[in-house]
Design an enzyme around this catalytic site. Structure first.
Site, PDB file in Angstrom:
ATOM      1  N   HIS A 118       0.726  15.801   2.099  1.00 51.65           N
ATOM      2  CA  HIS A 118      -0.532  15.844   1.329  1.00 51.65           C
ATOM      3  C   HIS A 118      -1.184  17.227   1.422  1.00 51.65           C
ATOM      4  O   HIS A 118      -2.407  17.348   1.503  1.00 51.65           O
ATOM      5  CB  HIS A 118      -1.527  14.789   1.815  1.00 51.65           C
ATOM      6  CG  HIS A 118      -1.091  13.376   1.594  1.00 51.65           C
ATOM      7  ND1 HIS A 118      -1.522  12.613   0.536  1.00 51.65           N
ATOM      8  CD2 HIS A 118      -0.259  12.570   2.294  1.00 51.65           C
ATOM      9  CE1 HIS A 118      -0.981  11.402   0.603  1.00 51.65           C
ATOM     10  NE2 HIS A 118      -0.201  11.340   1.663  1.00 51.65           N
ATOM     11  N   ASN A 190      -3.788   5.619  -1.085  1.00 53.40           N
ATOM     12  CA  ASN A 190      -2.987   6.261  -2.135  1.00 53.40           C
ATOM     13  C   ASN A 190      -3.340   5.667  -3.487  1.00 53.40           C
ATOM     14  O   ASN A 190      -4.077   4.682  -3.556  1.00 53.40           O
ATOM     15  CB  ASN A 190      -1.492   6.037  -1.859  1.00 53.40           C
ATOM     16  CG  ASN A 190      -0.943   6.968  -0.780  1.00 53.40           C
ATOM     17  OD1 ASN A 190      -1.529   7.999  -0.477  1.00 53.40           O
ATOM     18  ND2 ASN A 190       0.170   6.587  -0.193  1.00 53.40           N
ATOM     19  N   HIS A 382      -8.672  10.092   8.880  1.00 54.56           N
ATOM     20  CA  HIS A 382      -7.900   9.366   9.895  1.00 54.56           C
ATOM     21  C   HIS A 382      -8.073   7.871   9.638  1.00 54.56           C
ATOM     22  O   HIS A 382      -9.206   7.373   9.603  1.00 54.56           O
ATOM     23  CB  HIS A 382      -8.451   9.759  11.275  1.00 54.56           C
ATOM     24  CG  HIS A 382      -7.780   9.082  12.428  1.00 54.56           C
ATOM     25  ND1 HIS A 382      -6.635   8.319  12.303  1.00 54.56           N
ATOM     26  CD2 HIS A 382      -8.094   9.049  13.749  1.00 54.56           C
ATOM     27  CE1 HIS A 382      -6.291   7.858  13.488  1.00 54.56           C
ATOM     28  NE2 HIS A 382      -7.161   8.285  14.386  1.00 54.56           N
ATOM     29  N   TYR A 405      -2.604  10.688  12.722  1.00 53.62           N
ATOM     30  CA  TYR A 405      -3.591  11.597  12.101  1.00 53.62           C
ATOM     31  C   TYR A 405      -4.300  12.489  13.118  1.00 53.62           C
ATOM     32  O   TYR A 405      -4.356  13.704  12.966  1.00 53.62           O
ATOM     33  CB  TYR A 405      -4.596  10.804  11.256  1.00 53.62           C
ATOM     34  CG  TYR A 405      -3.947  10.256  10.004  1.00 53.62           C
ATOM     35  CD1 TYR A 405      -4.075  10.901   8.793  1.00 53.62           C
ATOM     36  CD2 TYR A 405      -3.143   9.119  10.049  1.00 53.62           C
ATOM     37  CE1 TYR A 405      -3.451  10.429   7.645  1.00 53.62           C
ATOM     38  CE2 TYR A 405      -2.508   8.633   8.913  1.00 53.62           C
ATOM     39  CZ  TYR A 405      -2.666   9.293   7.718  1.00 53.62           C
ATOM     40  OH  TYR A 405      -2.030   8.826   6.589  1.00 53.62           O
TER      41      TYR A 405
HETATM   42  C1  HEM Z   1       0.307   3.399   3.412  1.00 57.23           C
HETATM   43  C2  HEM Z   1       0.846   4.492   3.832  1.00 57.23           C
HETATM   44  C3  HEM Z   1       0.142   5.816   3.835  1.00 57.23           C
HETATM   45  C4  HEM Z   1      -0.917   6.258   3.103  1.00 57.23           C
HETATM   46  C5  HEM Z   1      -1.702   5.486   2.061  1.00 57.23           C
HETATM   47  C6  HEM Z   1      -1.217   7.599   3.515  1.00 57.23           C
HETATM   48  C7  HEM Z   1      -2.219   8.393   2.983  1.00 57.23           C
HETATM   49  C8  HEM Z   1      -2.472   9.683   3.348  1.00 57.23           C
HETATM   50  C9  HEM Z   1      -3.416  10.559   2.719  1.00 57.23           C
HETATM   51  C10 HEM Z   1      -4.315  10.188   1.568  1.00 57.23           C
HETATM   52  C11 HEM Z   1      -3.362  11.743   3.343  1.00 57.23           C
HETATM   53  C12 HEM Z   1      -4.139  12.992   2.984  1.00 57.23           C
HETATM   54  C13 HEM Z   1      -5.471  12.993   3.640  1.00 57.23           C
HETATM   55  C14 HEM Z   1      -6.243  14.202   3.196  1.00 57.23           C
HETATM   56  O1  HEM Z   1      -6.582  14.275   1.997  1.00 57.23           O
HETATM   57  O2  HEM Z   1      -6.509  15.079   4.028  1.00 57.23           O
HETATM   58  C15 HEM Z   1      -2.400  11.630   4.382  1.00 57.23           C
HETATM   59  C16 HEM Z   1      -2.083  12.635   5.244  1.00 57.23           C
HETATM   60  C17 HEM Z   1      -1.247  12.448   6.293  1.00 57.23           C
HETATM   61  N1  HEM Z   1      -0.521  11.319   6.589  1.00 57.23           N
HETATM   62 FE1  HEM Z   1      -0.494   9.610   5.598  1.00 57.23          FE
HETATM   63  N2  HEM Z   1      -0.346   7.958   4.507  1.00 57.23           N
HETATM   64  C18 HEM Z   1       0.486   6.883   4.725  1.00 57.23           C
HETATM   65  C19 HEM Z   1       1.461   6.788   5.653  1.00 57.23           C
HETATM   66  C20 HEM Z   1       1.583   7.645   6.678  1.00 57.23           C
HETATM   67  C21 HEM Z   1       2.387   7.424   7.833  1.00 57.23           C
HETATM   68  C22 HEM Z   1       3.233   6.177   8.082  1.00 57.23           C
HETATM   69  C23 HEM Z   1       2.226   8.507   8.627  1.00 57.23           C
HETATM   70  C24 HEM Z   1       2.823   8.787   9.962  1.00 57.23           C
HETATM   71  C25 HEM Z   1       3.273   7.895  10.801  1.00 57.23           C
HETATM   72  C26 HEM Z   1       1.326   9.416   7.956  1.00 57.23           C
HETATM   73  C27 HEM Z   1       0.940  10.649   8.420  1.00 57.23           C
HETATM   74  C28 HEM Z   1       0.143  11.538   7.754  1.00 57.23           C
HETATM   75  C29 HEM Z   1      -0.160  12.862   8.225  1.00 57.23           C
HETATM   76  C30 HEM Z   1       0.386  13.502   9.484  1.00 57.23           C
HETATM   77  C31 HEM Z   1      -1.034  13.431   7.310  1.00 57.23           C
HETATM   78  C32 HEM Z   1      -1.661  14.814   7.357  1.00 57.23           C
HETATM   79  C33 HEM Z   1      -3.044  14.661   7.920  1.00 57.23           C
HETATM   80  C34 HEM Z   1      -3.754  15.964   8.150  1.00 57.23           C
HETATM   81  O3  HEM Z   1      -3.114  16.993   8.389  1.00 57.23           O
HETATM   82  O4  HEM Z   1      -5.005  15.942   8.143  1.00 57.23           O
HETATM   83  N3  HEM Z   1       0.938   8.864   6.800  1.00 57.23           N
HETATM   84  N4  HEM Z   1      -1.860  10.361   4.373  1.00 57.23           N
END
Ligand code: HEM
Length: 756
Positions: A118, A190, A382, A405
């Site tokens: 993202h 999402n 988060h 997060y």
């Molecule tokens: C339903 C499943 C998921 C959704 C809806 C989702 C949604 C999101 C969204 C919207 C962001 C961006 C947030 C922003 O705008 O700063 C994000 C970032 C991220 N997501 Fe997810 N995610 C999902 C699954 C996962 C999973 C399973 C993991 C890890 C186990 C994960 C790890 C991350 C990480 C590491 C970031 C970057 C956060 C940052 O650097 O601030 N996500 N996710």
């Protein structure tokens, strides 16, 4: 003697108990002063108090721009910044130049790591106003009637780097930070309600497969490559999400026209302890609309910032995007299933026909960021940021996110104090006993940042339930320690999605799979994917295979599905019994507001300027934006004598036919002989956008081979009120799909079925 602990000031108290009382009465006084003790009915009239933080947000307290002179970071005024300090006019440069060294050193460290996923996003500030409909189901204060809560929302793509294009085929992130009076609540969702995998332990694999391939780091921001399809073709639970990502949901027209989903099931907790399971939904007031694939690809080159610009322009233009937040509510049963659907499986959705979305409140985005880096880049969402009245569930995807997060942000934002960055600050008072660490901004007081303490008067105090303390729902958790997974039917809901699409949507899904798999270099991967698609819908697999010149080998005839995946496909279950869900289709027979929609008026010297002015005013009063586009910038003349002039908004060099929602050709423009204008009109027509012309503007249509009675084409002698109303309605209907010929693979398949 008790010491001052920190900002809450319990100084001088002799016992923790006494201090508790004192603190409570202090809070009560504060409440009285701010009106916090008001009844629910009164809360609605307290808007001014509650909304104050919206307009006085978490601004920087660090001295930043408070000198009228250019200074060093140490405040020394500078009288020259264009030349370094040198021995002689041509050098060499002197090491003693403190200004040069400080300026270059700071510049060298201006970037922080982009988000691991993202990375590309756009954000905006706004406000959420609750209807109070959830008051019975949750004690969360921001969901009580009339409460207005400041929010910051960030939309994003998943796979691309920070500088990648907006309109690529991808899932869109939809993350909302609610700055509630009880702490920060992040709804990190999402624009699709399901996910590729069921367990967060597979997330690194998914992302490694989707990101550019590691040898040459190509392709950027695309899943149309071998490693992505290699991985997902081996992941049995992926087909449902693949149907979503190959649909037009993955190429939204605008962030303002996307649904949002919390994906996981959450638990709401009422004041009396009752619980219910819910799935969160955001419904856009402007409807859900996509681009067409060719348009999305052209936009990626012509305007990589298309979505970011669209959001910012709409807000700057005062057409504030709005969404209604709603929940599907399910009883909190022991098995956490609803109508046969596993609520802890993020690859399943609950059809809205089975559980309607019940509205909770409305979000309006009304302010662009002041500084992209400080706000949109540094915001840290988060899924574990919840407030009382909202709890998480056992979904294994959600559980991994709860760890991920905070962990990633420690690296991305450079240490443990990023909650102090203005955009991340809670508006609720904070007293966390965290101390020190890299980039600490606070000057904490006292010497007792630990609990329990007596020296600090027992401060800060633990909050009882009646004082807003967060209580985890006491759910029994049991089971053998195992790496097994629960039963799963990976195809049933993928098939439901396919069946719920209109013909045009199905055609686009066929084209998307054909495009993506056409970029896969390993035939075995394509074959495996076709076998999987066959299990979703034989028609889909056969039509994609036609485009690829490949053959479908169904699983029953030896097609391989589970080779190399490391685990067998689960037993059937968890998908419910709904075979169709009309709510999943984006193509609804409805007209939506045209807020911020862009209409080009093609014109040139000699055009009917009075007509153009009328068209422009009518469109603008409907909320749309009108751009006068001509062969050159500056202004165009009207009529023969040229006394009247009209300023041109864009020229053929700076505009493009893909940046519009509709096209109007002005009388007198004389563009029928222009190859550029002809291609322009044809492109708009091919992308199924409404087209209108008046007077001799029809000559350009004729030159482009477009019939005046073609669907979505309106032609008149002179612009009239009725003409303009027809145009606005057509734009509000989004696209004129009737224009499309039957899809070739649909025709071929029907013919072959008729033969057999
Ligand atoms: C339903 C499943 C998921 C959704 C809806 C989702 C949604 C999101 C969204 C919207 C962001 C961006 C947030 C922003 O705008 O700063 C994000 C970032 C991220 N997501 Fe997810 N995610 C999902 C699954 C996962 C999973 C399973 C993991 C890890 C186990 C994960 C790890 C991350 C990480 C590491 C970031 C970057 C956060 C940052 O650097 O601030 N996500 N996710």
């Amino acid at each position: 003697m008790a010491e001052k602990n920190n900002g809450t000031g319990a100084s001088g108290r002799s016992s923790a108990e006494g201090a508790l009382t004192g603190n409570a009465s202090k809070r009560a006084k504060a409440k009285a002063a701010t009106g916090d003790g008001a009844t629910t009915a009164q809360l609605g009239s307290n808007v001014a108090r509650v909304t104050k933080p919206v307009l006085t947000p978490r601004t920087s307290k660090v001295a930043a721009q408070d000198s009228e002179f250019l200074t060093t970071a140490q405040g020394v005024r500078l009288q020259h910044t264009d030349d370094s300090l040198k021995a002689g006019v041509r050098g060499s440069t002197l090491l003693e130049d403190f200004h040069l060294r400080e300026k270059i050193t700071h510049f060298d460290h201006e970037r922080i790591p982009e988000r691991v996923v993202h990375a590309r996003g756009a954000g905006a500030h706004g406000v959420f106003e609750a209807y109070g409909t959830a008051a019975n189901a949750t004690c969360a204060q921001f969901l009580q009637s009339g409460v207005r809560t400041p929010v910051f929302t960030r939309f994003s793509t998943v796979a691309g780097s920070r500088g990648s294009a907006d309109t690529v085929r991808d899932v869109r992130g939809f993350a909302v930070k609610f700055y509630t009076d009880e702490g920060v609540f992040d709804l990190v969702g999402n624009n699709m309600p399901v996910f590729f995998i069921r367990d967060g332990i597979k997330f690194p694999d998914l992302i490694h497969a989707a990101k550019p391939e590691p040898d040459l780091e190509i392709p950027q921001a695309q899943t149309a490559h071998t490693t992505f399809w290699d991985f997902v073709s081996l992941i049995p639970e992926s087909p449902h999400m693949l149907m979503w990502t190959m649909s037009d949901r993955a190429i939204p027209r605008s962030y303002r026209m996307m649904e949002g989903f919390g994906v996981h099931t959450f638990r709401l907790v009422a004041a009396d302890g009752r619980t219910s399971l819910v799935k969160f939904h955001w419904k856009p007031v402007l409807g859900v609309h996509g681009l067409v694939w060719e348009e999305a690809q052209m936009l990626a080159g012509m305007d990589p910032d298309f979505h970011r610009r669209d959001l910012a322009n709409a807000i700057a233009g005062g057409v504030f995007p709005e969404w209604e937040l709603g929940v599907q509510v399910f009883p909190d049963t022991e098995d956490q299933f609803f109508e046969g659907i596993d609520l802890l499986d993020s690859t399943k959705l609950v059809p809205e026909e089975l559980a309607p979305v019940q509205p909770l409140g409305r979000m309006t985005l009304n302010r662009n960021p002041t500084n992209y880096f400080a706000e949109t880049e540094q915001v840290a969402f988060h899924s574990g940021h919840v407030v009382r009245g909202i709890d998480v569930t056992d979904d294994p995807l959600m559980q991994a996110r709860l760890f991920s997060y905070l962990d990633t942000q420690l690296t991305r934002l450079g240490g443990p104090n990023f909650a102090q960055i203005p955009i991340n600050r809670s508006v609720a008072p904070v007293n966390d006993n965290h101390r020190d660490g890299s980039m600490q901004q606070a000057v904490h007081q006292g010497r007792t940042p630990y609990l329990p303490n007596s020296v600090g008067g027992g401060c800060p105090f633990l909050a009882g339930v009646d004082e807003g303390g967060y209580v985890h729902v006491p759910k029994t958790v049991e089971g053998a320690k195992t790496r097994q997974r629960s039963g799963d039917d990976p195809y049933f809901q993928a098939t439901m999605f396919w069946r719920s699409m209109t013909e045009v949507e199905q055609d686009h899904i066929v084209d998307a799979f054909t495009f993506e798999l056409g970029h896969v270099e390993v035939q075995g991967v394509v074959d495996r994917m076709l076998t999987r698609l066959d299990a979703v819908a034989s028609e889909l697999a056969r039509r994609v295979a036609m485009g690829l010149g490949a053959a479908v080998v169904p699983a029953a005839e030896g097609g391989l599905l589970t080779d190399g995946s490391g685990f067998a496909q689960g037993e059937d279950g968890g998908a419910g019994s709904a075979t169709e869900s009309p709510a999943l289709s984006m193509n609804v027979a409805q007209t939506f507001p045209v807020d911020g929609r862009v209409v080009q008026v093609l014109a040139d010297d000699g055009a009917d300027l009075a007509g153009i002015r009328l068209v422009r005013e009518s469109l603008m009063s409907a909320g749309a934006v009108a751009h006068v586009v001509a062969t050159h910038k500056g202004s165009i003349t009207g009529g023969r004598r040229g006394a009247d002039r009209l300023v041109v908004d864009r020229s053929f060099h700076t505009a493009s036919p893909v940046e519009v929602d509709a096209l109007v050709i002005a009388h007198g423009s004389g563009l029928a002989m222009s190859p550029a204008a002809i291609t322009w009109v044809q492109t708009v027509y091919r992308h199924c956008k409404p087209i209108a012309a008046w007077g001799d503007g029809v000559e350009l249509l004729a030159a482009a081979g477009i019939a005046v009675d073609a669907p979505g084409v309106t032609v008149v002698d002179k612009p009239s009120k009725r003409f303009l109303q027809t145009l606005v309605v057509a734009i509000g209907g989004h696209r004129v799909w009737e224009r499309l010929d039957p899809h070739p693979t649909r025709v071929t398949l029907a013919a072959s079925e008729a033969r057999s």
